[in-house]
Design a protein around this motif. Sequence first.
Motif, PDB file in Angstrom:
ATOM      1  N   TYR A  64       0.843  -1.204   0.000  1.00  0.00           N
ATOM      2  CA  TYR A  64       0.000   0.000   0.000  1.00  0.00           C
ATOM      3  C   TYR A  64       0.878   1.254   0.000  1.00  0.00           C
ATOM      4  CZ  TYR A  64      -3.843   3.148   1.320  1.00  0.00           C
ATOM      5  OH  TYR A  64      -4.769   4.145   1.334  1.00  0.00           O
ATOM      6  N   LYS A  67       2.223   2.055  -3.250  1.00  0.00           N
ATOM      7  CA  LYS A  67       1.165   2.365  -4.225  1.00  0.00           C
ATOM      8  C   LYS A  67       0.976   1.257  -5.259  1.00  0.00           C
ATOM      9  CE  LYS A  67       1.707   7.349  -3.654  1.00  0.00           C
ATOM     10  NZ  LYS A  67       1.884   8.662  -4.317  1.00  0.00           N
ATOM     11  N   TRP A  69      -1.391  -0.974  -5.814  1.00  0.00           N
ATOM     12  CA  TRP A  69      -2.748  -1.123  -5.301  1.00  0.00           C
ATOM     13  C   TRP A  69      -3.308  -2.529  -5.495  1.00  0.00           C
ATOM     14  CZ3 TRP A  69      -2.580   2.791  -2.432  1.00  0.00           C
ATOM     15  CH2 TRP A  69      -2.092   4.026  -2.876  1.00  0.00           C
ATOM     16  N   CYS A  99      -7.959   0.780  -1.666  1.00  0.00           N
ATOM     17  CA  CYS A  99      -7.268   0.248  -2.840  1.00  0.00           C
ATOM     18  C   CYS A  99      -8.209   0.215  -4.037  1.00  0.00           C
ATOM     19  CB  CYS A  99      -6.741  -1.161  -2.566  1.00  0.00           C
ATOM     20  SG  CYS A  99      -5.340  -1.229  -1.434  1.00  0.00           S
ATOM     21  N   GLN A 102      -8.444   3.623  -5.439  1.00  0.00           N
ATOM     22  CA  GLN A 102      -7.264   3.993  -6.221  1.00  0.00           C
ATOM     23  C   GLN A 102      -7.287   3.330  -7.599  1.00  0.00           C
ATOM     24  OE1 GLN A 102      -4.996   6.187  -5.639  1.00  0.00           O
ATOM     25  NE2 GLN A 102      -5.449   6.680  -3.503  1.00  0.00           N
TER      26      GLN A 102
END
Length: 545
Positions: A64, A67, A69, A99, A102
């Motif tokens: 996480y 990034k 995701w 997540c 994102q």
Amino acid sequence: MARGAQGEQVMHRTGRLLLIATVVLGTTLSSQATAARLDEMSLDRWKKLREVERYQLKIAEKYYGEKKWKVALAEYEKYLTLYEDSEAAPYSQLKWSLCQRQLRKLNTAIKEGFQSVLDYWPESPEATASMYYIGQTYKNMGEIRRAKKAYKEVLTTYPDHVVSVYAINDLIAIATTLKDTKTRVELWKKLAFDIKRTRETATICRDASKNLASYHFYMVAFDDGVKALETTWKDQSLANQVVAHLHSPVRVFSGDQKQQAKGVKLSDLGVAWVRQNVPAERQTDQQKAAARQHYYWITELYESSGRDKSVEATYAEIQKVFGSDDDVLGRLAGFYRRKGRYDEARAVYARFTNKIEGNSQVATTYRDQKKYEPCVLAYRRNVPLDAENPHRWHAAIAYTYHHYARQYDKAIAVYQELLKADAENTQTWLWNIATAYRDSGKCKEAIGFYRQCTNFPSNYTEMAMCHRRLKQYKEAVILYNQIIGGAPNSAPWALLQIGYTRESAGQKEQAIKTFQQVCKRFPKKSEASRAHAHLQNKYKISVTL
């Protein structure tokens, strides 16, 4: 009602863009702050986890934080499968939802993520966060009606939690988009007057008080504007904020012939308030400076309303009350300069105790007027006065000739004198001589002086460009190759320049090969993108980066 409609019109015409910019900035900051607070689990709860639980959660958190995701989502889902009764289960569900968000799977984030936290763990800290995130996600989707409904549920359910402050701030952003001034004002009031200031809420509440004050000042509701600012500041800081927020509406009103009376009224209200709050204690230098600052604010308000005589009268009052010094004189002269009254400004600078600074300011007033010889004469007067640093003033003269007057021969002559007289800064004067020759179009002479400079690769860069202007492409390529060999960080740029140089020389095939080489050798550099685009646009050649 009529006053409200008039205020709305004024806001739309004059202050709306400023207020929107401030509110949007505040919303952005709060969203970042929200992420920093609501998507983290407390250390106390981490301590309750078993070792195997911590191990799995740390893996998910690692991805996480990076990034990644999709990978993080899978790891949080794995945690939920293995440890659905764990202390961190609602936290993992929350992070799984984030997540999804994102990954732009917004409906999934809401319905299968945040809502699941509310359904299965309604008493958890993550339930509070999830309710807020539902509203924020709807807002990001452009689902304004659903976002407003979700935010209002946050306000009802968690009125004393920081999420309510974030929700209010987001509702302000929505109201801004909808041009709903009435709602914005109501929400600004709530943030400014009702919300308890904490580390998490202080910035948002402060910005609300500023926006509310601006609104009231545009409505010429002076006392209400001051009350808004009093929620955040006091004493000298309050006075500073009051004056700062008055300037925009005073200038706007005063610049509109139909609303000049408003500008005068608002300015007078500000001046009267500042005078009333001038500190009475003037024993120490600090106390005297604080009192004098209030008078300076008065001059600023008069200037914003376009009343020059009142500005001059206030400066006369300042000198009578506090005495005259270079600070007061400098501010008065600055006022004359802003008004284009240069002769009066120079007369004030001539009264400076610090004659060197006075002459320097006089010089810049002439330079502002493009009167370069009087400017040079003013600088020359400082040479005998500043015996410890005469080179500073010769440099100012050269700079004026070079960059303002564009009288390159005169600039070069002064630089040459500095080269002889100031050995400690030889490289500086060599560079300036070279640059002056370059700017005058004398590239051959410029190359000779750049060659004497030691700031590789900058000097080679300039020499190469001069050779290109002289159409000496071979020499330019040699220099670029030397940059590639001696300055690795500049290699992508130098190779790209070789391509352009080959192109200017009419060497089409070599130019194409060079651009392709840039793409191949430096695929992650911006120069590769430029070479790629150039090959496509000019030669219709596609290259895979």
